[in-house]
Design a protein around this motif. Structure first.
Motif, short mmCIF file in Angstrom:
data_model
loop_
_atom_site.label_atom_id
_atom_site.label_comp_id
_atom_site.label_asym_id
_atom_site.label_seq_id
_atom_site.Cartn_x
_atom_site.Cartn_y
_atom_site.Cartn_z
N THR A 133 95.08 39.57 79.48
CA THR A 133 95.67 39.59 80.81
C THR A 133 96.68 38.17 80.31
N PRO A 134 97.29 37.54 81.67
CA PRO A 134 98.31 36.15 81.71
C PRO A 134 97.26 35.37 81.89
N ARG A 135 95.81 35.72 81.91
CA ARG A 135 94.60 35.10 82.67
C ARG A 135 94.01 34.71 80.65
N GLY A 136 94.03 35.89 79.59
CA GLY A 136 92.74 35.39 79.10
C GLY A 136 92.59 36.85 78.46
N LEU A 137 91.57 36.63 77.98
CA LEU A 137 90.90 38.12 76.74
C LEU A 137 90.19 38.89 78.56
N VAL A 138 90.79 39.67 77.95
CA VAL A 138 89.53 40.62 79.14
C VAL A 138 88.72 40.82 78.26
N ARG A 139 88.96 41.87 77.45
CA ARG A 139 88.36 43.05 77.15
C ARG A 139 88.05 43.16 75.37
N ASP A 192 87.42 29.45 71.47
CA ASP A 192 88.14 28.23 71.88
C ASP A 192 89.11 29.45 73.38
N VAL A 193 89.18 30.78 72.93
CA VAL A 193 90.34 31.33 73.57
C VAL A 193 90.22 31.72 75.28
N GLU A 194 91.03 31.00 76.26
CA GLU A 194 90.52 31.15 77.58
C GLU A 194 90.28 33.07 77.21
N LEU A 195 89.38 32.88 78.67
CA LEU A 195 88.94 34.27 79.16
C LEU A 195 89.69 34.98 80.27
N ASP A 196 89.55 35.73 80.64
CA ASP A 196 89.54 36.50 82.19
C ASP A 196 88.10 36.89 82.13
N LEU A 197 87.61 36.28 83.32
CA LEU A 197 85.69 36.95 83.75
C LEU A 197 86.18 38.88 84.81
N SER A 198 87.22 38.97 85.01
CA SER A 198 87.49 39.68 86.17
C SER A 198 86.70 41.07 85.91
N LEU A 199 86.13 41.41 84.41
CA LEU A 199 85.68 42.70 85.16
C LEU A 199 84.22 41.95 85.66
N PRO A 203 81.96 42.61 78.82
CA PRO A 203 82.80 43.19 78.68
C PRO A 203 83.45 42.25 77.26
N LEU A 204 82.91 41.32 76.53
CA LEU A 204 83.55 40.33 75.13
C LEU A 204 83.18 40.44 74.74
N PRO A 205 81.75 41.42 73.88
CA PRO A 205 80.70 41.36 73.50
C PRO A 205 81.64 40.34 71.91
N VAL A 206 80.72 40.08 71.47
CA VAL A 206 81.34 38.75 69.88
C VAL A 206 81.51 38.17 70.88
N VAL A 207 82.71 37.63 70.96
CA VAL A 207 82.75 36.09 72.20
C VAL A 207 82.54 35.49 73.08
N VAL A 208 81.77 36.16 74.01
CA VAL A 208 81.16 36.17 74.94
C VAL A 208 79.30 36.19 74.36
N PRO A 209 78.71 35.76 73.51
CA PRO A 209 77.25 36.56 72.28
C PRO A 209 76.85 37.04 73.05
N CYS A 210 76.64 37.91 73.30
CA CYS A 210 75.53 39.00 74.09
C CYS A 210 74.40 39.14 73.18
#
Length: 183
Positions: A37-43, A92-99, A146-153
């Motif tokens: 989204t405009p806020r960042g990586l969402v998925r 470092d990419v901006e994230l959108d955690l809205s999901l 919603p952000l596997p790899v980038v948010v390292p679950c």
């Protein structure tokens, strides 16, 4: 046709008509769908999740204005390439955690605290977020990340050291852990 799509993409972006931009990138764990989204990586989605279904879900949950617009995702794609090349340990990419909401979001916000090449148990994560009895809820938060790899679950394991589940499948989880261990 490709030139027409690029012109339409540029015009839609310029007019603010794209709420969710997406692209797919190749990776050692298969094709990944990236959406922002405009806020960042969402998925970030694995092929096993069915990219078309993921896009439909984004259209329902975020906005029907979804367009293949790779330029908005250039930074995320570059950072993923660097990660898979073992030259990047943190995103470092901006994230959108809205999901994500509530406890799931809290857990997901703490996942990047697990260092590259390290692991934590679901129990340790529950303690870290201040709710030591919420081990199963931590598992759910990881499973719905919603952000596997980038948010390292993928760095969260069962207390006995076994893998547990993973949104991209156990092969992908094993590959990511092996990639980080080899660095």
């Amino acid at each position: 046709m490709a030139a027409l799509h690029r012109r339409l993409e540029a015009a839609a972006q310029a007019e603010g008509l794209v709420d969710v931009a997406y692209t797919t990138v190749d990776s050692p764990v298969g094709p990944l769908l990236l959406a922002a989204t405009p806020r960042g990586l969402v998925r970030v989605a694995y092929a096993i999740e069915d990219h078309d279904s993921v896009l439909e879900d984004l259209a329902v949950r975020l906005s029907p204005r979804v367009l293949r617009a790779p330029k908005r995702l250039d930074a995320a794609a570059r950072e993923l390439d660097e990660y898979f090349a073992r030259t990047r340990e943190r995103f470092d990419v901006e994230l959108d955690l809205s999901l994500s909401r509530g406890f799931r979001r809290l857990v997901q916000q703490h996942l990047p605290e697990i260092g590259y090449g390290q692991t934590r148990s679901y129990r340790q994560m529950a303690e870290l977020v201040g709710n030591p009895k919420a081990v199963r809820a931590v598992g759910t938060a990881c499973a719905t990340n919603p952000l596997p790899v980038v948010v390292p679950c993928h760095r969260v394991l069962r207390t006995d050291g076994t893998l547990g589940g993973y949104i991209g499948g156990l092969e992908a989880k094993t590959a990511l852990l092996a990639l980080e261990a080899a660095a």
